[in-house]
Design a protein around this motif. Structure first.
Motif, PDB file in Angstrom:
ATOM      1  N   ASP A 153      -0.762  29.169 -15.122  1.00 26.24           N
ATOM      2  CA  ASP A 153      -1.759  28.724 -16.523  1.00 26.24           C
ATOM      3  C   ASP A 153      -1.217  28.797 -17.659  1.00 26.24           C
ATOM      4  O   ASP A 153      -1.872  28.608 -18.466  1.00 26.24           O
ATOM      5  CB  ASP A 153      -2.779  29.712 -16.224  1.00 26.24           C
ATOM      6  N   GLN A 154       0.245  28.889 -17.675  1.00 26.70           N
ATOM      7  CA  GLN A 154       0.721  28.701 -18.984  1.00 26.70           C
ATOM      8  C   GLN A 154       1.426  27.246 -19.200  1.00 26.70           C
ATOM      9  O   GLN A 154       2.235  26.702 -18.431  1.00 26.70           O
ATOM     10  CB  GLN A 154       1.722  29.996 -19.228  1.00 26.70           C
ATOM     11  N   VAL A 155       1.360  26.581 -20.288  1.00 24.81           N
ATOM     12  CA  VAL A 155       1.848  25.501 -20.872  1.00 24.81           C
ATOM     13  C   VAL A 155       2.711  25.739 -22.123  1.00 24.81           C
ATOM     14  O   VAL A 155       1.966  26.061 -23.238  1.00 24.81           O
ATOM     15  CB  VAL A 155       0.726  24.514 -21.155  1.00 24.81           C
ATOM     16  N   TRP A 156       3.676  25.396 -22.131  1.00 25.01           N
ATOM     17  CA  TRP A 156       4.490  25.272 -23.306  1.00 25.01           C
ATOM     18  C   TRP A 156       5.165  24.090 -23.605  1.00 25.01           C
ATOM     19  O   TRP A 156       5.676  23.071 -22.816  1.00 25.01           O
ATOM     20  CB  TRP A 156       5.859  26.528 -23.045  1.00 25.01           C
ATOM     21  N   ALA A 157       5.524  23.703 -24.763  1.00 24.18           N
ATOM     22  CA  ALA A 157       6.138  22.451 -25.435  1.00 24.18           C
ATOM     23  C   ALA A 157       7.182  23.163 -26.298  1.00 24.18           C
ATOM     24  O   ALA A 157       6.608  23.823 -27.131  1.00 24.18           O
ATOM     25  CB  ALA A 157       5.144  21.541 -26.124  1.00 24.18           C
ATOM     26  N   TYR A 158       8.161  22.535 -26.281  1.00 24.62           N
ATOM     27  CA  TYR A 158       9.273  23.054 -27.264  1.00 24.62           C
ATOM     28  C   TYR A 158      10.246  21.993 -27.782  1.00 24.62           C
ATOM     29  O   TYR A 158      10.596  21.220 -27.138  1.00 24.62           O
ATOM     30  CB  TYR A 158      10.241  24.149 -26.689  1.00 24.62           C
ATOM     31  N   HIS A 167       1.974  26.387 -27.696  1.00 25.31           N
ATOM     32  CA  HIS A 167       1.431  27.002 -26.504  1.00 25.31           C
ATOM     33  C   HIS A 167       0.140  27.025 -26.115  1.00 25.31           C
ATOM     34  O   HIS A 167      -0.822  26.906 -26.978  1.00 25.31           O
ATOM     35  CB  HIS A 167       1.655  28.647 -26.748  1.00 25.31           C
ATOM     36  N   ALA A 168      -0.221  26.715 -24.748  1.00 27.48           N
ATOM     37  CA  ALA A 168      -1.751  26.559 -24.288  1.00 27.48           C
ATOM     38  C   ALA A 168      -1.866  27.301 -23.249  1.00 27.48           C
ATOM     39  O   ALA A 168      -0.895  27.424 -22.405  1.00 27.48           O
ATOM     40  CB  ALA A 168      -2.146  25.028 -24.056  1.00 27.48           C
ATOM     41  N   THR A 169      -2.991  27.801 -22.893  1.00 22.84           N
ATOM     42  CA  THR A 169      -3.383  28.571 -21.719  1.00 22.84           C
ATOM     43  C   THR A 169      -4.462  27.897 -20.776  1.00 22.84           C
ATOM     44  O   THR A 169      -5.550  27.323 -21.488  1.00 22.84           O
ATOM     45  CB  THR A 169      -3.786  30.021 -21.909  1.00 22.84           C
ATOM     46  N   GLU A 170      -4.305  27.709 -19.384  1.00 26.24           N
ATOM     47  CA  GLU A 170      -5.379  27.096 -18.663  1.00 26.24           C
ATOM     48  C   GLU A 170      -6.628  28.086 -18.538  1.00 26.24           C
ATOM     49  O   GLU A 170      -6.420  29.267 -18.586  1.00 26.24           O
ATOM     50  CB  GLU A 170      -4.783  26.682 -17.190  1.00 26.24           C
ATOM     51  N   ASP A 171      -7.844  27.703 -18.647  1.00 29.61           N
ATOM     52  CA  ASP A 171      -8.904  28.483 -18.736  1.00 29.61           C
ATOM     53  C   ASP A 171      -9.488  28.331 -17.005  1.00 29.61           C
ATOM     54  O   ASP A 171      -8.764  27.821 -16.158  1.00 29.61           O
ATOM     55  CB  ASP A 171     -10.056  27.856 -19.524  1.00 29.61           C
ATOM     56  N   GLY A 172     -10.572  29.123 -16.819  1.00 31.91           N
ATOM     57  CA  GLY A 172     -10.836  29.311 -15.413  1.00 31.91           C
ATOM     58  C   GLY A 172     -11.286  27.926 -14.745  1.00 31.91           C
ATOM     59  O   GLY A 172     -11.270  28.150 -13.558  1.00 31.91           O
ATOM     60  N   SER A 173     -11.860  27.117 -15.356  1.00 31.90           N
ATOM     61  CA  SER A 173     -12.135  25.980 -14.881  1.00 31.90           C
ATOM     62  C   SER A 173     -10.992  24.872 -14.301  1.00 31.90           C
ATOM     63  O   SER A 173     -11.150  23.833 -13.915  1.00 31.90           O
ATOM     64  CB  SER A 173     -12.926  25.221 -15.869  1.00 31.90           C
ATOM     65  N   GLY A 174      -9.714  25.393 -14.876  1.00 33.51           N
ATOM     66  CA  GLY A 174      -8.699  24.368 -14.747  1.00 33.51           C
ATOM     67  C   GLY A 174      -8.065  23.339 -15.755  1.00 33.51           C
ATOM     68  O   GLY A 174      -7.124  22.819 -15.639  1.00 33.51           O
ATOM     69  N   LYS A 175      -8.999  23.733 -16.907  1.00 36.17           N
ATOM     70  CA  LYS A 175      -8.787  22.680 -17.900  1.00 36.17           C
ATOM     71  C   LYS A 175      -7.781  23.501 -18.839  1.00 36.17           C
ATOM     72  O   LYS A 175      -7.966  24.617 -19.282  1.00 36.17           O
ATOM     73  CB  LYS A 175     -10.156  22.306 -18.676  1.00 36.17           C
ATOM     74  N   LYS A 176      -7.009  22.558 -19.409  1.00 32.97           N
ATOM     75  CA  LYS A 176      -5.995  23.098 -20.368  1.00 32.97           C
ATOM     76  C   LYS A 176      -6.481  23.355 -21.613  1.00 32.97           C
ATOM     77  O   LYS A 176      -7.274  22.164 -22.113  1.00 32.97           O
ATOM     78  CB  LYS A 176      -4.764  22.358 -20.552  1.00 32.97           C
ATOM     79  N   ALA A 177      -6.404  24.303 -22.604  1.00 29.64           N
ATOM     80  CA  ALA A 177      -6.563  24.370 -24.007  1.00 29.64           C
ATOM     81  C   ALA A 177      -5.520  23.582 -24.937  1.00 29.64           C
ATOM     82  O   ALA A 177      -4.387  23.771 -24.507  1.00 29.64           O
ATOM     83  CB  ALA A 177      -6.543  25.745 -24.469  1.00 29.64           C
TER      84      ALA A 177
END
Length: 418
Positions: A153-158, A167-177
């Motif tokens: 559930d962790q998404v990083w761009a560098y 940095h973004a975290t996937e929520d419970g519905s599977g949608k990324k912030a």
């Protein structure tokens, strides 16, 4: 191998929506950039060293082989060359995608901005995947490296050049912030090849046209062509791995001829399990980290459009080009198949900003001037924005006509609708 059976497949359509008032002012160049970015993604492979002798296969069988492919682990290097006939976009298209300008919520590692750089020039990517929850895409250049990583559930761009991270975290519905994870970035072979095939229908010819040796692997060549005249698209050729059905190479040719609009493919590929370290990331000391939620909140405060799909570009990706688009209340589709034209009415009938209005940054005005030609007709007057793949007409009274068709076809559509 001689060409064999052709087949028609059922097409799909995608919707086109218009963003806010401010973002709508940039709908044409942004939509063009959005189409380009989506098209690039049909990842694949260069390096061809002879035509292997493989068993004959029909187009339908090859399409089924792609659909049935279950290869979810791979790593390799991809080279993408793009010639859309437009100026180099760099971070400019990303600025348009955010509604213009920059604000406190912007990050040098923002995926929306970085990935639009693939719409021009030649780039080398390093890619890896280990199932549906672990992906990595890295853009390499001589001075820096940009990576987009998903691990659970962790998404990083560098971005190593600016030493900034997103940095973004996937929520419970599977949608990324915030922005999408790497599997939805247009650099995945199978997903984007399937999008092209969804555009195929009664107006499309799909054939198997010989074999190829791609990145050291035997492949069949699947060729997709419009049956209709008048489209800017000449053909798509997808080299499909003969063993596992994964698309290895993608070439898009314009109907006007010349070199490929997009030529992309694996130069190296391995279908083994990538190292676990490929999907781990810890920001280096001193890195400026932007949280997706914080950036979204800041953009809302600033009154800018938050991250997400380009306004007016939804449905105009590879899958939407041949099939048209489903119209919302401000959108309708003229024609069908590869000659479909989306007519979009901007909120409040807003046309293009002018130099005199002071609404356009100098860099943006330069971009608009480089792409646009003034036209007039029964509909009034407007500006045609041209690429080798997608053309768009924006009238002065705030209507947009866009499609993979000639500028003359757009003017005719506007005149017929007047």
């Amino acid at each position: 191998m001689a060409p064999n059976d052709s087949v028609e497949t059922n097409g799909g359509t995608r919707g086109t929506a218009v963003g806010r008032r401010k973002a709508a002012r940039y709908i044409v160049p942004v939509a063009v950039a959005g189409v380009a970015a989506a098209t690039i993604g049909l990842v694949p492979a260069l390096a061809s060293t002879g035509d292997p002798d493989l068993p004959k296969i029909t187009a339908q069988q090859l399409i089924e082989k792609i659909a049935a492919s279950d290869a979810q682990q791979f790593s390799g290097t991809v080279k993408i060359s793009t010639d859309l006939g437009i100026p180099s976009l760099g971070g400019l298209a990303g600025s348009f995608a955010q509604g213009g300008g920059s604000g406190k919520g912007d990050s040098g590692a923002d995926p929306q901005k970085k990935m639009t750089e693939l719409t021009s020039g030649t780039h080398t990517l390093r890619v890896a995947a280990d199932g549906p929850d672990k992906q990595r895409v890295s853009i390499l250049d001589s001075a820096a490296e940009y990576s987009l990583i998903r691990n659970g559930d962790q998404v990083w761009a560098y971005d190593s050049g600016s030493n900034e991270a997103y940095h973004a975290t996937e929520d419970g519905s599977g949608k990324k912030a915030g922005h999408p994870a790497p599997e939805s970035v247009p650099t995945t072979p199978k997903a984007l090849a399937e999008q092209v095939l969804k555009a195929a229908g009664p107006t499309t010819s799909v054939t198997v046209d010989g074999t190829a040796r791609v990145a050291g692997r035997d492949a069949y060549k699947l060729v997709v062509k419009p049956r209709q005249s008048g489209s800017t698209i000449g053909s798509f050729t997808v080299a499909v791995d003969a063993k596992n059905g994964v698309p290895l190479k993608f070439t898009l040719l314009a109907s006007s001829g010349g070199k490929a609009v997009v030529d992309a493919g694996f130069t190296k590929v391995d279908f083994g399990k990538p190292a676990a370290s490929s999907f781990t990331f810890t920001p280096p000391k001193g890195t400026k980290v932007t949280e997706a939620d914080d950036a979204k909140a800041q953009r809302k405060t600033d009154g800018d459009k938050g991250p997400g799909m380009f306004p007016g570009a939804e449905g105009l990706g590879a899958g939407g080009l041949g099939a048209g688009a489903e119209g919302g209340k401000d959108t309708k589709v003229i024609g069908e198949g590869w000659n479909a034209i989306a007519e979009i009415r901007t909120p409040g009938g807003i046309g293009l900003p002018s130099k005199a209005s002071g609404d356009v940054p100098a860099e943006a005005q330069q971009f608009l001037d480089a792409l646009g030609d003034k036209v007039s007709g029964k509909f009034g007057s407007g500006t045609v924005f041209k690429t080798r793949l997608v053309n768009a007409l924006m009238t002065d009274d705030g209507k947009v006509y866009v499609g993979a068709v000639t500028p003359d076809a757009l003017v005719k559509a506007a005149n017929d609708a007047a």
